[in-house]
Design a protein around this motif. Structure first.
Motif, PDB file in Angstrom:
ATOM      1  N   GLY A  30       0.979  -1.138   0.495  1.00 51.90           N
ATOM      2  CA  GLY A  30      -0.039   0.028   0.218  1.00 51.90           C
ATOM      3  C   GLY A  30       0.503   1.245   0.174  1.00 51.90           C
ATOM      4  O   GLY A  30       0.437   1.967  -0.647  1.00 51.90           O
ATOM      5  N   SER A  91      -2.769   6.665  -4.142  1.00 51.12           N
ATOM      6  CA  SER A  91      -3.633   5.926  -2.798  1.00 51.12           C
ATOM      7  C   SER A  91      -2.376   5.515  -2.080  1.00 51.12           C
ATOM      8  O   SER A  91      -2.580   6.097  -0.847  1.00 51.12           O
ATOM      9  N   TYR A  95      -2.058   7.794   1.213  1.00 57.81           N
ATOM     10  CA  TYR A  95      -2.042   6.131   2.233  1.00 57.81           C
ATOM     11  C   TYR A  95      -0.953   6.997   3.653  1.00 57.81           C
ATOM     12  O   TYR A  95      -0.574   6.691   4.712  1.00 57.81           O
ATOM     13  N   ASN A  98      -2.095   9.652   5.523  1.00 60.77           N
ATOM     14  CA  ASN A  98      -2.573   9.043   7.652  1.00 60.77           C
ATOM     15  C   ASN A  98      -1.871   8.696   8.355  1.00 60.77           C
ATOM     16  O   ASN A  98      -1.705   8.680   9.240  1.00 60.77           O
ATOM     17  N   PRO A 276      -7.006   5.183   4.051  1.00 64.29           N
ATOM     18  CA  PRO A 276      -7.205   6.093   3.367  1.00 64.29           C
ATOM     19  C   PRO A 276      -7.722   7.347   3.314  1.00 64.29           C
ATOM     20  O   PRO A 276      -9.207   6.594   2.456  1.00 64.29           O
TER      21      PRO A 276
END
Length: 386
Positions: A30, A91, A95, A98, A276
């Motif tokens: 990720g 993404s 991510y 966060n 996210p």
């Protein structure tokens, strides 16, 4: 390659920590996607490319022939691995944003970025590098084409360059579609559509018959791939007995008025912030989502071809004590008013911005539908004369 050294510091450190049961919930894919594969392919390409130059310098009688290397990589997996990474990049970035809110992940980042090999570069700067590299490939191919003297080679290089440029154009469209898809997927989770009988007490249906309407879920309204979110933000709605904080979503085909609800439970559960939040949302909506908030629909969506926008004149502003106010009127297909909303913005500038963007959206929607009607009824193969 220096970039590969930077990457290894972040990836290997994270894997080492996870092997020792730290940051176990951080998704390596990720965060980094297929970066390791991409850098291996890129390193192989650069190595083979410079080997041709080295051989040419060593044996001066040999000619520079890049065709085999260019064909091998640009018609192979070099562009493909770049595309996979680029589609994942957005993404990965939010991510990362966060994760950075966590103290333990912040310590990991700080330790890696302070490594001498990173040369004070931060992780976001490293993650964006492959995107810049991909856009430079057509320039590289163009320079090789300019310096080539063989006609057959020039034709082959030009063909490869055109394919790479087409691949970049296709990728841009895919990235935009994916960003929009991720945005609407998150909106579907945040926007709550209450049943009709909860939204309007005039409507009644016995409990045993309510299942009839449940099959047609309102959430599907946001599943259209052609829909775009043009603007979102907080306003206040004047009701008969109170002033209500509302959150508006302006799409390219309808306007949605919702009221916000703040929850104590963080978005994503006990690991708050790991899911996210779309970075293209306004900071206010991002904060609401991270805090586990939601937006409950107040009334049915207002189609842009059924929406009338009216400004509040200075006289009524003074008499009624309204500030930065405007009215949105919802009409049915028979031009009957079925809903009216008296909205107020925080500032006059914000009010003008909202009114301008709604008017623009209504105009574009009307023009688009007129074009569709014209193309539908137009028969170019026949004479317009009777």
């Amino acid at each position: 390659m220096a970039f590969l050294s930077f990457l290894k510091i972040f990836v290997n450190t994270l894997k080492y920590l996870q092997n020792n049961e730290f940051l176990m919930d951080v998704d390596v894919w990720g965060l980094f996607g297929n970066l390791e594969e991409l850098n291996q392919v890129s390193l192989s390409f650069v190595t083979d490319f410079f080997k041709i130059i080295k051989d040419h310098v060593t044996a001066s009688e040999s000619s520079l022939d890049f065709i085999s290397v260019l064909t091998k990589y640009f018609q192979g997996n070099l562009c493909q691995t770049h595309q996979i990474y680029c589609l994942h990049y957005t993404s990965a970035i939010f991510y990362l944003e966060n994760l950075r809110q966590r103290d333990d992940f912040g310590i990991y980042l700080k330790w890696c970025e302070q490594n001498e090999q990173c040369k004070r570069l931060h992780l976001p700067e490293l993650l964006v590098a492959p995107l810049h590299r991909l856009t430079r490939y057509p320039l590289l191919l163009n320079n090789i084409w300019k310096r080539s003297t063989d006609a057959a080679q020039k034709a082959t290089i030009l063909s490869i360059k055109e394919k790479v440029e087409k691949s970049l154009r296709d990728l841009e469209g895919k990235v935009k579609w994916l960003d929009n898809f991720q945005k609407f997927r998150q909106l579907q989770e945040v926007i709550i559509w209450p049943p009709l009988w909860d939204r309007d007490k005039r409507f009644f249906l016995p409990e045993c018959l309510k299942h009839i309407l449940r099959e047609n879920m309102s959430e599907n309204i946001l599943s259209s791939s052609n829909r775009q979110l043009l603007r979102e933000g907080r306003l206040t709605l004047a009701e008969s007995t109170r002033i209500l904080d509302v959150y508006l979503f302006l799409f390219n085909d309808f306007l949605l008025i919702t009221k916000t609800k703040h929850n104590k439970k963080k978005y994503g559960g006990s690991d708050g912030g790991l899911i996210p939040v779309c970075p293209s949302f306004s900071p206010e909506l991002q904060s609401l989502i991270k805090d586990g908030g939601s937006c409950t629909v107040l009334d049915q969506p207002i189609p842009l071809d059924r929406l009338t926008l009216k400004n509040i004149d200075p006289f009524h502003v003074t008499v009624l004590g309204l500030r930065n106010a405007f009215v949105i009127q919802h009409e049915n297909r028979y031009q009957q008013c079925i809903g009216v909303f008296l909205l107020q913005a925080q500032t006059e500038t914000l009010k003008k911005t909202w009114m301008s963007e709604i008017e623009t959206a209504v105009s574009k929607y009307a023009n688009g539908h007129e074009t569709q009607k014209s193309s539908f009824f137009c028969l170019p193969s026949e004479s317009s004369e009777i």
